[in-house]
Design a protein around this motif. Structure first.
Motif, PDB file in Angstrom:
ATOM      1  N   THR A 133       0.902  -1.355   0.150  1.00  0.00           N
ATOM      2  CA  THR A 133      -0.031   0.180  -0.088  1.00  0.00           C
ATOM      3  C   THR A 133       1.010   1.307  -0.071  1.00  0.00           C
ATOM      4  OG1 THR A 133      -0.192  -0.519   2.506  1.00  0.00           O
ATOM      5  CG2 THR A 133      -2.007  -1.190   1.043  1.00  0.00           C
ATOM      6  N   LEU A 134       2.413   1.297   0.286  1.00  0.00           N
ATOM      7  CA  LEU A 134       3.015   2.419   0.275  1.00  0.00           C
ATOM      8  C   LEU A 134       3.215   2.656  -1.217  1.00  0.00           C
ATOM      9  CD1 LEU A 134       5.999   1.784   2.681  1.00  0.00           C
ATOM     10  CD2 LEU A 134       4.165   3.745   2.867  1.00  0.00           C
ATOM     11  N   ASP A 135       3.320   1.734  -2.006  1.00  0.00           N
ATOM     12  CA  ASP A 135       3.468   1.939  -3.765  1.00  0.00           C
ATOM     13  C   ASP A 135       2.342   2.574  -3.922  1.00  0.00           C
ATOM     14  OD1 ASP A 135       5.995   0.942  -3.158  1.00  0.00           O
ATOM     15  OD2 ASP A 135       5.698  -0.977  -4.252  1.00  0.00           O
ATOM     16  N   TYR A 136       1.170   1.940  -3.724  1.00  0.00           N
ATOM     17  CA  TYR A 136      -0.176   2.434  -4.359  1.00  0.00           C
ATOM     18  C   TYR A 136      -0.445   3.739  -3.823  1.00  0.00           C
ATOM     19  CZ  TYR A 136      -1.307  -2.808  -4.362  1.00  0.00           C
ATOM     20  OH  TYR A 136      -1.146  -4.063  -4.612  1.00  0.00           O
ATOM     21  N   SER A 137       0.091   4.108  -2.604  1.00  0.00           N
ATOM     22  CA  SER A 137       0.037   5.580  -2.033  1.00  0.00           C
ATOM     23  C   SER A 137       0.521   6.452  -3.137  1.00  0.00           C
ATOM     24  CB  SER A 137       0.482   5.667  -0.729  1.00  0.00           C
ATOM     25  OG  SER A 137      -0.289   4.982   0.230  1.00  0.00           O
ATOM     26  N   VAL A 138       1.859   6.244  -3.673  1.00  0.00           N
ATOM     27  CA  VAL A 138       2.468   6.877  -4.671  1.00  0.00           C
ATOM     28  C   VAL A 138       1.890   6.857  -5.898  1.00  0.00           C
ATOM     29  CG1 VAL A 138       4.791   7.219  -5.662  1.00  0.00           C
ATOM     30  CG2 VAL A 138       4.477   6.297  -3.533  1.00  0.00           C
ATOM     31  N   VAL A 139       1.356   5.646  -6.398  1.00  0.00           N
ATOM     32  CA  VAL A 139       0.509   6.263  -7.422  1.00  0.00           C
ATOM     33  C   VAL A 139      -0.711   6.827  -7.501  1.00  0.00           C
ATOM     34  CG1 VAL A 139      -0.728   4.502  -9.088  1.00  0.00           C
ATOM     35  CG2 VAL A 139       1.184   3.834  -8.275  1.00  0.00           C
ATOM     36  N   LEU A 140      -1.332   7.197  -6.364  1.00  0.00           N
ATOM     37  CA  LEU A 140      -2.509   7.683  -6.158  1.00  0.00           C
ATOM     38  C   LEU A 140      -1.641   9.309  -5.940  1.00  0.00           C
ATOM     39  CD1 LEU A 140      -4.355   6.170  -2.998  1.00  0.00           C
ATOM     40  CD2 LEU A 140      -5.313   6.585  -5.538  1.00  0.00           C
ATOM     41  N   ALA A 141      -0.700   9.694  -5.612  1.00  0.00           N
ATOM     42  CA  ALA A 141      -0.198  11.024  -5.763  1.00  0.00           C
ATOM     43  C   ALA A 141       0.253  11.301  -7.159  1.00  0.00           C
ATOM     44  CB  ALA A 141       1.186  11.198  -4.756  1.00  0.00           C
ATOM     45  N   ILE A 142       0.690  10.433  -7.885  1.00  0.00           N
ATOM     46  CA  ILE A 142       0.954  10.800  -9.140  1.00  0.00           C
ATOM     47  C   ILE A 142      -0.380  11.036  -9.896  1.00  0.00           C
ATOM     48  CG2 ILE A 142       1.838   9.725 -11.410  1.00  0.00           C
ATOM     49  CD1 ILE A 142       3.729   7.792  -9.743  1.00  0.00           C
ATOM     50  N   HIS A 143      -1.593  10.186  -9.854  1.00  0.00           N
ATOM     51  CA  HIS A 143      -2.762  10.515 -10.374  1.00  0.00           C
ATOM     52  C   HIS A 143      -3.283  11.616 -10.167  1.00  0.00           C
ATOM     53  CE1 HIS A 143      -7.078   9.858 -11.494  1.00  0.00           C
ATOM     54  NE2 HIS A 143      -6.392   9.709 -12.547  1.00  0.00           N
ATOM     55  N   THR A 144      -3.082  12.339  -9.085  1.00  0.00           N
ATOM     56  CA  THR A 144      -3.578  13.593  -8.182  1.00  0.00           C
ATOM     57  C   THR A 144      -2.788  14.639  -9.390  1.00  0.00           C
ATOM     58  OG1 THR A 144      -4.004  12.906  -6.202  1.00  0.00           O
ATOM     59  CG2 THR A 144      -3.574  14.983  -6.175  1.00  0.00           C
ATOM     60  N   LEU A 145      -1.648  14.482  -9.215  1.00  0.00           N
ATOM     61  CA  LEU A 145      -0.857  15.453 -10.068  1.00  0.00           C
ATOM     62  C   LEU A 145      -0.899  15.607 -11.504  1.00  0.00           C
ATOM     63  CD1 LEU A 145       3.089  15.874  -9.748  1.00  0.00           C
ATOM     64  CD2 LEU A 145       2.008  15.765 -11.978  1.00  0.00           C
ATOM     65  N   TRP A 146      -1.425  14.188 -12.150  1.00  0.00           N
ATOM     66  CA  TRP A 146      -1.867  14.074 -13.451  1.00  0.00           C
ATOM     67  C   TRP A 146      -2.953  15.049 -13.716  1.00  0.00           C
ATOM     68  CZ3 TRP A 146      -0.310   8.859 -15.557  1.00  0.00           C
ATOM     69  CH2 TRP A 146      -0.189   8.873 -17.120  1.00  0.00           C
ATOM     70  N   LEU A 147      -4.004  15.075 -12.877  1.00  0.00           N
ATOM     71  CA  LEU A 147      -5.108  15.767 -12.789  1.00  0.00           C
ATOM     72  C   LEU A 147      -5.028  17.249 -12.959  1.00  0.00           C
ATOM     73  CD1 LEU A 147      -7.725  13.553 -11.340  1.00  0.00           C
ATOM     74  CD2 LEU A 147      -7.354  13.559 -13.939  1.00  0.00           C
ATOM     75  N   ALA A 148      -3.962  17.665 -11.979  1.00  0.00           N
ATOM     76  CA  ALA A 148      -3.956  18.946 -11.551  1.00  0.00           C
ATOM     77  C   ALA A 148      -3.147  19.694 -12.798  1.00  0.00           C
ATOM     78  CB  ALA A 148      -2.973  19.128 -10.455  1.00  0.00           C
ATOM     79  N   GLU A 175      -4.201  22.542 -15.807  1.00  0.00           N
ATOM     80  CA  GLU A 175      -3.635  23.428 -16.169  1.00  0.00           C
ATOM     81  C   GLU A 175      -3.400  23.470 -17.699  1.00  0.00           C
ATOM     82  OE1 GLU A 175      -0.231  25.240 -13.667  1.00  0.00           O
ATOM     83  OE2 GLU A 175      -1.240  24.454 -11.628  1.00  0.00           O
ATOM     84  N   GLY A 176      -3.920  22.897 -18.213  1.00  0.00           N
ATOM     85  CA  GLY A 176      -3.484  22.805 -19.725  1.00  0.00           C
ATOM     86  C   GLY A 176      -2.002  22.129 -19.923  1.00  0.00           C
ATOM     87  N   LEU A 177      -1.649  21.331 -19.095  1.00  0.00           N
ATOM     88  CA  LEU A 177      -0.316  20.596 -19.454  1.00  0.00           C
ATOM     89  C   LEU A 177      -0.742  18.957 -19.592  1.00  0.00           C
ATOM     90  CD1 LEU A 177       1.467  22.242 -16.455  1.00  0.00           C
ATOM     91  CD2 LEU A 177       1.755  22.668 -18.654  1.00  0.00           C
ATOM     92  N   GLY A 178       0.339  18.664 -20.078  1.00  0.00           N
ATOM     93  CA  GLY A 178       0.469  17.100 -20.512  1.00  0.00           C
ATOM     94  C   GLY A 178       1.206  16.325 -19.580  1.00  0.00           C
ATOM     95  N   LEU A 179       0.945  15.089 -19.133  1.00  0.00           N
ATOM     96  CA  LEU A 179       1.916  14.305 -18.486  1.00  0.00           C
ATOM     97  C   LEU A 179       2.103  12.672 -19.116  1.00  0.00           C
ATOM     98  CD1 LEU A 179       3.648  14.464 -15.681  1.00  0.00           C
ATOM     99  CD2 LEU A 179       1.835  12.750 -14.865  1.00  0.00           C
ATOM    100  N   GLY A 180       3.285  12.526 -19.444  1.00  0.00           N
ATOM    101  CA  GLY A 180       3.511  11.310 -19.954  1.00  0.00           C
ATOM    102  C   GLY A 180       4.163  10.194 -19.187  1.00  0.00           C
ATOM    103  N   TRP A 181       3.849   9.139 -18.912  1.00  0.00           N
ATOM    104  CA  TRP A 181       4.354   8.074 -18.003  1.00  0.00           C
ATOM    105  C   TRP A 181       5.323   7.301 -18.966  1.00  0.00           C
ATOM    106  CZ3 TRP A 181       1.685   5.608 -13.140  1.00  0.00           C
ATOM    107  CH2 TRP A 181       2.537   4.620 -12.655  1.00  0.00           C
ATOM    108  N   LEU A 182       6.560   7.262 -18.655  1.00  0.00           N
ATOM    109  CA  LEU A 182       7.483   6.562 -19.566  1.00  0.00           C
ATOM    110  C   LEU A 182       7.706   5.184 -18.774  1.00  0.00           C
ATOM    111  CD1 LEU A 182       9.153   6.052 -22.037  1.00  0.00           C
ATOM    112  CD2 LEU A 182      10.720   7.553 -20.742  1.00  0.00           C
ATOM    113  N   SER A 183       7.418   3.913 -19.245  1.00  0.00           N
ATOM    114  CA  SER A 183       7.519   2.708 -18.332  1.00  0.00           C
ATOM    115  C   SER A 183       8.549   1.799 -18.907  1.00  0.00           C
ATOM    116  CB  SER A 183       6.043   1.860 -17.927  1.00  0.00           C
ATOM    117  OG  SER A 183       5.701   1.563 -19.280  1.00  0.00           O
ATOM    118  N   ILE A 184       8.999   1.971 -20.146  1.00  0.00           N
ATOM    119  CA  ILE A 184       9.922   1.199 -21.000  1.00  0.00           C
ATOM    120  C   ILE A 184      11.218   1.495 -20.721  1.00  0.00           C
ATOM    121  CG2 ILE A 184      10.590   0.304 -23.481  1.00  0.00           C
ATOM    122  CD1 ILE A 184       7.800   1.568 -24.296  1.00  0.00           C
ATOM    123  N   LEU A 185      11.660   1.182 -19.333  1.00  0.00           N
ATOM    124  CA  LEU A 185      12.938   1.518 -18.709  1.00  0.00           C
ATOM    125  C   LEU A 185      13.393   0.428 -17.683  1.00  0.00           C
ATOM    126  CD1 LEU A 185      11.961   5.097 -17.894  1.00  0.00           C
ATOM    127  CD2 LEU A 185      13.515   4.624 -19.439  1.00  0.00           C
TER     128      LEU A 185
END
Length: 213
Positions: free
Chosen positions: A131-146, A150-160
């Motif tokens: 649930t620690l990791d899940y909490s971080v993902v929730l923070a990411i999604h919150t930032l994504w919507l914020a 503001e008219g900004l785009g976010l891209g999650w790069l997972s091919i790493l």
């Protein structure tokens, strides 16, 4: 005593629009972001829920040219390996996909989970430490919507390769890599996922993910 906050139908309709128009952006304009933008979005991310109020998210802003170049090389290696895993039509479709914004996004950052975090005193994670990791993902999604608001785009790069990212960014051993992100003004807006437009996959019917007991 604080008055209970209510949200009217107009607000809920706007929220539905925000969710609909949120995209995983791969094509960015090169315009720089106003000073303080990333820091403000991180503040919004910190409003996300977290297990035991642990707030285990850690943001690493990647500005150095040498580090960005190193991450670009990691992506190229992993992307080539991923392409080799497909054949025929899927390989051709994969090769045409734009899966990174590393060359144009003005802001890049990695997000980690501090699994040694003392905050929260372990509440809620003894039986489910993930649930620690899940909490971080929730923070990411919150930032994504914020960001989208503001008219900004976010891209999650997972091919790493996570181990290569940790090495390139020289982060503490207790920090677990969650994701690498590109942030900037999108080259275009769309209410349909890019992978759906490219014919790679379709959204599922919401009813198909519900199991009733």
């Amino acid at each position: 005593m604080l008055q209970r906050k209510t949200f009217d139908a107009g607000f809920r309709a706007e929220l539905a629009q925000l969710l609909t128009w949120r995209r995983d952006v791969r094509l960015f304009r090169t315009d720089p972001l106003p000073a303080g933008t990333v820091e403000r979005l991180v503040q919004a991310a910190c409003l996300a829920p977290s297990v035991g109020l642990s707030q285990p998210w850690r943001f690493v802003l990647v500005d150095e040219t040498s580090r960005r170049a190193a991450l670009r090389r990691v992506f190229e290696t992993c992307n080539a390996a991923a392409l080799a895993g497909y054949s025929g039509d899927k390989a051709e479709r994969y090769a045409r996909l734009k899966l990174a914004g590393l060359d144009t996004a003005p802001s890049q950052f990695a997000v980690f989970c501090d699994r040694s975090v003392a905050q929260g005193h372990g509440l809620g994670r003894r039986t489910m430490p993930e649930t620690l990791d899940y909490s971080v993902v929730l923070a990411i999604h919150t930032l994504w919507l914020a960001a989208r608001a503001e008219g900004l785009g976010l891209g999650w790069l997972s091919i790493l390769d996570p181990s290569e990212i940790v090495s390139a960014l020289d982060t503490p051993d207790s920090w677990h890599f969650i994701g690498y992100f590109c942030l900037g003004y999108p080259a275009a807006d769309d209410d349909t996922p890019a992978l759906e437009r490219a014919g790679w996959e379709q959204r599922c019917d919401p009813e198909s993910v519900i199991l009733r007991r």
